[in-house]
Design an enzyme around this catalytic site. Structure first.
Site, PDB file in Angstrom:
ATOM      1  N   ARG A 106       0.850  -1.198   0.000  1.00  0.00           N
ATOM      2  CA  ARG A 106       0.000   0.000   0.000  1.00  0.00           C
ATOM      3  C   ARG A 106       0.884   1.246   0.000  1.00  0.00           C
ATOM      4  NH1 ARG A 106      -2.887   3.013   4.775  1.00  0.00           N
ATOM      5  NH2 ARG A 106      -4.060   4.519   3.557  1.00  0.00           N
ATOM      6  N   HIS A 151      -2.953  11.222   1.112  1.00  0.00           N
ATOM      7  CA  HIS A 151      -2.514  10.858   2.462  1.00  0.00           C
ATOM      8  C   HIS A 151      -1.920  12.111   3.112  1.00  0.00           C
ATOM      9  CE1 HIS A 151      -1.240   7.259   5.081  1.00  0.00           C
ATOM     10  NE2 HIS A 151      -0.864   8.331   5.755  1.00  0.00           N
ATOM     11  N   GLU A 196      -7.762   8.597   6.369  1.00  0.00           N
ATOM     12  CA  GLU A 196      -8.045   9.173   7.684  1.00  0.00           C
ATOM     13  C   GLU A 196      -8.571  10.612   7.664  1.00  0.00           C
ATOM     14  OE1 GLU A 196      -4.637   8.728  10.245  1.00  0.00           O
ATOM     15  OE2 GLU A 196      -5.106   6.626  10.569  1.00  0.00           O
ATOM     16  N   ASN A 335      -8.063   1.787   9.685  1.00  0.00           N
ATOM     17  CA  ASN A 335      -6.801   1.913  10.415  1.00  0.00           C
ATOM     18  C   ASN A 335      -7.117   1.786  11.896  1.00  0.00           C
ATOM     19  OD1 ASN A 335      -5.668   2.452   7.965  1.00  0.00           O
ATOM     20  ND2 ASN A 335      -5.084   4.567   8.421  1.00  0.00           N
ATOM     21  N   TYR A 337      -5.440   1.211  15.704  1.00  0.00           N
ATOM     22  CA  TYR A 337      -4.221   1.176  16.526  1.00  0.00           C
ATOM     23  C   TYR A 337      -4.508   0.912  18.000  1.00  0.00           C
ATOM     24  CZ  TYR A 337      -1.371   2.917  12.653  1.00  0.00           C
ATOM     25  OH  TYR A 337      -0.710   3.044  11.451  1.00  0.00           O
ATOM     26  N   GLU A 404      -4.196  -0.257   8.069  1.00  0.00           N
ATOM     27  CA  GLU A 404      -3.055   0.033   8.949  1.00  0.00           C
ATOM     28  C   GLU A 404      -3.288  -0.578  10.317  1.00  0.00           C
ATOM     29  OE1 GLU A 404      -1.666   4.101   9.394  1.00  0.00           O
ATOM     30  OE2 GLU A 404      -2.174   4.524   7.300  1.00  0.00           O
TER      31      GLU A 404
HETATM   32  C1  NOJ Z   1      -1.954   6.738  10.581  1.00  0.00           C
HETATM   33  C2  NOJ Z   1      -1.404   7.469   9.398  1.00  0.00           C
HETATM   34  O1  NOJ Z   1      -2.111   7.103   8.250  1.00  0.00           O
HETATM   35  C3  NOJ Z   1       0.090   7.266   9.186  1.00  0.00           C
HETATM   36  O2  NOJ Z   1       0.514   8.228   8.274  1.00  0.00           O
HETATM   37  C4  NOJ Z   1       0.802   7.355  10.509  1.00  0.00           C
HETATM   38  O3  NOJ Z   1       2.195   7.339  10.363  1.00  0.00           O
HETATM   39  C5  NOJ Z   1       0.339   6.225  11.389  1.00  0.00           C
HETATM   40  N1  NOJ Z   1      -1.095   6.391  11.626  1.00  0.00           N
HETATM   41  C6  NOJ Z   1       1.026   6.131  12.753  1.00  0.00           C
HETATM   42  O4  NOJ Z   1       0.730   7.252  13.506  1.00  0.00           O
END
Ligand code: NOJ
Length: 498
Positions: A106, A151, A196, A335, A337, A404
């Site tokens: 990606r 992005h 995002e 994404n 985390y 992500e």
């Molecule tokens: C989301 C973002 O898309 C990416 O650019 C970033 O580096 C990561 N999160 C980690 O924070």
């Protein structure tokens, strides 16, 4: 294997006596495989890795401008003028992804590298050439390119017009998307319009933490979001009407969200948090009725009235736009985390508008959650399973790609904490996949290499490979986690860790 044979035999012998005994494949480690067509990949983004910020005709973008004029806003006062220099060493990145036996890579395209002012009137063929080489290299390595169009890196000249808060950006984005489909659509089958939007709209337009640092609290982020949703839908419709027939690709959008929990099982509060984060962009596209979540519409309207306005700070869509946006994605890129517990705040005080005031929640971090090098990132693996289940229920089981997921540290090569994080998240994902609780097609690690982490500069590392930033050659070195992910991608199983 022996264990599964035994279970089969036992299962057969007891079947007549106790038919209610079901052997759950999830309990048997040797049966825990990702399906054969499940895809693994790794991710990067143009500004974070390319460098060459002003070479071969590239125009400046809002992050060039932000890091150059406000180095004090970046922890180590750095920028991505050169960064990992993937403009020159892109082959190293492609090989790194290939070394991990992955299926796709990606990447993102820097709008101002191919349209230096953002405008279609001035095409930079050198920029097109770079992405042709990169996409061809990906394909020659038997990988699939997954390409994000935006992005975080708006061409600076478009910011002069108000950037994503000016609805004219919809037409600029449509022309840009058209150029991408036209020049790369023969080889790119997975397109992501925006990465995002909730994050870049709040941090860049609602606040001044990210470029372009507009700081128009409570207004800028919603205007940005409104135009992004329309631009996304227009780009999706364009692909369907003019390119799909020929190229048969898919177009999606990547949204980021935490999952939310409540100590008191307060489902209203959890739902409020989910709707203001994922729902803000997902509801208009993926919900059966379309439009913004009702809770956002009513909360922002009533706050707006309290502030003395006769209009809501959340713009409204016409019926025609609701229809255009509804259903405008072939997959939802997620994404994920981390997660948070949420509690309701008392009634908002004062009259200063902001997204925080509108959401009106308190976010709590549990002491048992393992912290990373990033102050916002704690390991909460359960959240990735729960958010996938939530998406299935809320949006009628759309196709999902995790676009992500990853862990930050300070750059250790023996990155056991990253391995633990990836392991625990993959276990949750596999549970969801094996029990059919999500229409999940693939998983992407952020990131294949350490790179420029926005306002954290080079102080937080997310890569499976480290990059020697003091050498002009920027050599890449595999970390222990690269090995771990190679095993997952090549065997479709999650190796045990200590
Ligand atoms: C989301 C973002 O898309 C990416 O650019 C970033 O580096 C990561 N999160 C980690 O924070």
């Amino acid at each position: 294997m022996l264990k599964s044979i035994l279970i089969c035999i036992l299962g057969a012998t007891i079947a007549t006596k106790a038919p209610e005994v079901v052997v759950d494949s999830r309990q048997n480690a040797s049966d825990r495989f990702f399906p054969g067509d499940f895809l693994f990949g790794a991710s990067t983004a143009a500004y974070q890795i390319e460098g060459a910020w002003n070479l071969d005709g590239k125009g400046p973008n809002i992050w060039d401008e932000f890091t150059h004029s406000h180095p004090e806003k970046i922890v180590d006062h750095e920028n991505a003028d050169v960064t990992t220099n993937s403009y020159e060493f892109y082959l190293d990145d492609v090989e790194a992804v290939k070394n991990l036996s992955m299926n796709f890579y990606r990447i993102s395209i820097a709008w101002s590298r191919i349209l230096p002012t953002g405008d279609i009137a001035n095409i930079n063929e050198k920029g097109i050439e770079y992405y042709n080489k990169l996409i061809d290299a990906i394909i020659n390595h038997k990988l699939e390119p997954m390409v994000t169009m935006y992005h975080y890196d708006l061409p600076q000249d478009l910011q002069k017009l108000g950037g994503l808060t000016n609805s004219i950006v919809i037409s600029y984005f449509e022309a840009y998307a058209n150029l991408l489909y036209d020049r790369f659509g023969d080889r790119v089958k997975y397109w992501i319009t925006f990465n995002e939007p909730g994050d870049f709209c709040t941090a860049g337009y609602g606040a001044d933490q990210h470029a372009p640092a507009v700081n128009a609290h409570g207004v800028g982020e919603y205007l940005c979001g409104h135009n992004v949703l329309k631009a996304h839908a227009v780009a999706y419709r364009l692909y369907r009407s003019s390119y799909y027939e020929q190229y048969k690709g898919q177009v999606g959008i990547t949204l980021s969200s935490r999952f939310f929990y409540s100590d008191s099982n307060d489902t209203h509060t959890v739902d409020r948090a989910m709707q203001f984060s994922l729902g803000w962009f997902a509801n208009p596209i993926f919900s059966p009725a379309g439009n913004y979540p009702a809770i956002m519409i009513t909360s922002i309207a009533s706050n707006s009235i309290r502030e003395g306005r006769s209009w809501s700070r959340l713009p409204s869509f016409t019926d025609k736009w609701i229809e255009t946006i509804r259903g405008s994605a072939d997959f939802l890129g997620l994404n994920y985390y981390t997660s948070r517990y949420v509690e309701v705040n008392p009634e908002p005080k004062g009259t200063n508008p902001s997204y925080e005031r509108d959401i009106n929640l308190k976010f709590v971090i549990k002491p048992e959650w393992k912290p990373s090098a990033s102050n916002w990132l704690y390991s909460v693996p359960k959240g990735i399973g729960d958010i996938l289940r939530w998406i299935k229920e809320e949006y009628n089981n759309p196709e999902v790609f995790i676009t992500e997921n990853g862990w930050s540290d300070h750059g250790e090569l023996d990155d056991d904490d990253r391995i633990a994080y990836l392991h625990d998240h993959l276990e949750q994902i596999l549970d969801v996949v094996l029990s059919d609780e999500s229409n999940l097609k693939g998983y992407t690690v952020w990131s294949i290499i350490d790179n420029f982490e926005w306002t954290q500069g080079y102080t937080e590392k997310f890569g499976l490979y480290s990059v020697n930033m003091s050498s002009p050659r920027r050599e890449r070195t595999a970390k222990k986690s690269a090995n771990f992910m190679a095993t997952v991608a090549s065997t479709h199983r999650i190796p045990e860790i200590n």
